[in-house]
Design a protein around this motif. Structure first.
Motif, short mmCIF file in Angstrom:
data_model
loop_
_atom_site.label_atom_id
_atom_site.label_comp_id
_atom_site.label_asym_id
_atom_site.label_seq_id
_atom_site.Cartn_x
_atom_site.Cartn_y
_atom_site.Cartn_z
N ASP A 256 0.80 -1.22 0.00
CA ASP A 256 0.00 0.00 0.00
C ASP A 256 0.84 1.27 0.00
OD1 ASP A 256 -2.42 -1.37 -0.01
OD2 ASP A 256 -2.37 -1.62 2.16
N GLY A 257 2.12 1.13 0.13
CA GLY A 257 3.01 2.28 0.14
C GLY A 257 4.45 1.82 0.17
N PRO A 258 5.39 2.75 0.17
CA PRO A 258 6.81 2.36 0.18
C PRO A 258 7.18 1.67 1.49
CG PRO A 258 6.58 4.72 0.53
CD PRO A 258 5.22 4.21 0.16
N GLN A 259 8.12 0.74 1.38
CA GLN A 259 8.61 0.01 2.56
C GLN A 259 9.71 0.84 3.22
OE1 GLN A 259 7.43 -3.12 3.62
NE2 GLN A 259 8.67 -2.76 5.44
#
Length: 278
Positions: A256-259
């Protein structure tokens, strides 16, 4: 990751066998649920002795389920789901994710654990598009011929088949790839298969951890939990067309987004993928 418990003795329904850990209840313990017993929590503690972050396996699997369901519901037009080994109801189940995006989605859950069936049917009493069928997910011929499954799913139209966190608990005589081929052969064109599995990366950094966790699972009262290799897991997709990025760590499948934080070591030891039947 274990939770504090009341000193009062646990009340166990007469039909529940607590002499052996149960897959659904062990996952419930990993997810900090309340529908598990001491024998199930002992499996969690045993694996946590190998890696304190062991519960992340269950969370990675659960989050993969949510994202895979969201993808299928929003991008493919498929509105039928056959979820094998549904486990105990928790937040963001398959039907909740799918029906929020596509309200006419039909979901059939398969499980043969009495606690799962009791909780599931109670939860879904007022949901006419979602049903539970009591059957063994490792007997695909029985599932595919089941009257309840056939009543609620149309096998002339595409179906999303889920085997999420299930096949690593299969240690029967059949090759799991052959078992999956029975399911896949019955699916119509345009269907999707989502599958996740404990994974041995076969590298110096994470393979020893995978094998230690496997040993902890196999020598627990549950007695199952195989960490298979990439070729073994890919074979379970039976030549279907992978959706990008293919078979990858569950945490890396369309996050769902950057790690921003480094992955826990255990996150390298569970993979998932979604594939389409041409």
């Amino acid at each position: 990751m274990s939770r504090a418990r009341s000193a009062e003795p646990e009340v166990v329904p007469v039909y529940i066998d607590t002499s052996k850990a149960n897959i659904a209840r062990v996952y419930d313990a990993f997810l900090n649920g309340k529908d598990n017993y001491e024998v199930d929590r002992e499996v969690l503690r045993r694996v946590q002795q190998v890696t304190p972050e062991a519960a992340q396996l269950a969370w990675d699997n659960r989050n993969f389920l949510i994202r895979a369901t969201r993808f299928i519901a929003s991008q493919t037009g498929v509105t039928q789901y056959l979820d094998c080994g549904s486990g105990l109801p928790t937040a963001e189940n398959t039907h909740q994710v799918a029906q929020r995006i596509s309200p006419d989605s039909r979901v059939v859950y398969i499980d043969n654990d009495p606690i799962v069936i009791a909780h599931g049917r109670a939860l879904l009493e007022e949901n006419e598009l979602t049903h539970f069928v009591s059957a063994d997910i490792f007997e695909p011929e029985q599932i595919l011929g089941n009257e309840g499954v056939r009543q609620h799913l149309d096998f002339d139209e595409p179906i999303a088949l889920f085997q999420l966190g299930t096949l690593h608990h299969y240690a029967g005589k059949r090759d799991p790839a052959e078992l999956m081929s029975v399911y896949i052969d019955a699916l119509p064109s345009g269907s999707y298969v989502a599958l996740s599995h404990f994974f041995d990366p076969e590298n110096e950094e994470h393979s020893p951890l995978a094998r230690r966790m496997e040993d902890a699972f196999l020598h627990s009262s549950m007695g199952t939990g195989l960490f298979r290799t990439r070729p073994q897991i890919e074979a379970m997709f039976g030549g279907l067309e992978f959706v990008e990025p293919g078979l990858t760590r569950c945490a890396d499948w369309w996050p769902d987004g950057p790690q921003l934080k480094p992955l826990d070591p255990v996150s390298h030891c569970i993979v998932g993928g979604v594939a389409r039947k041409p």
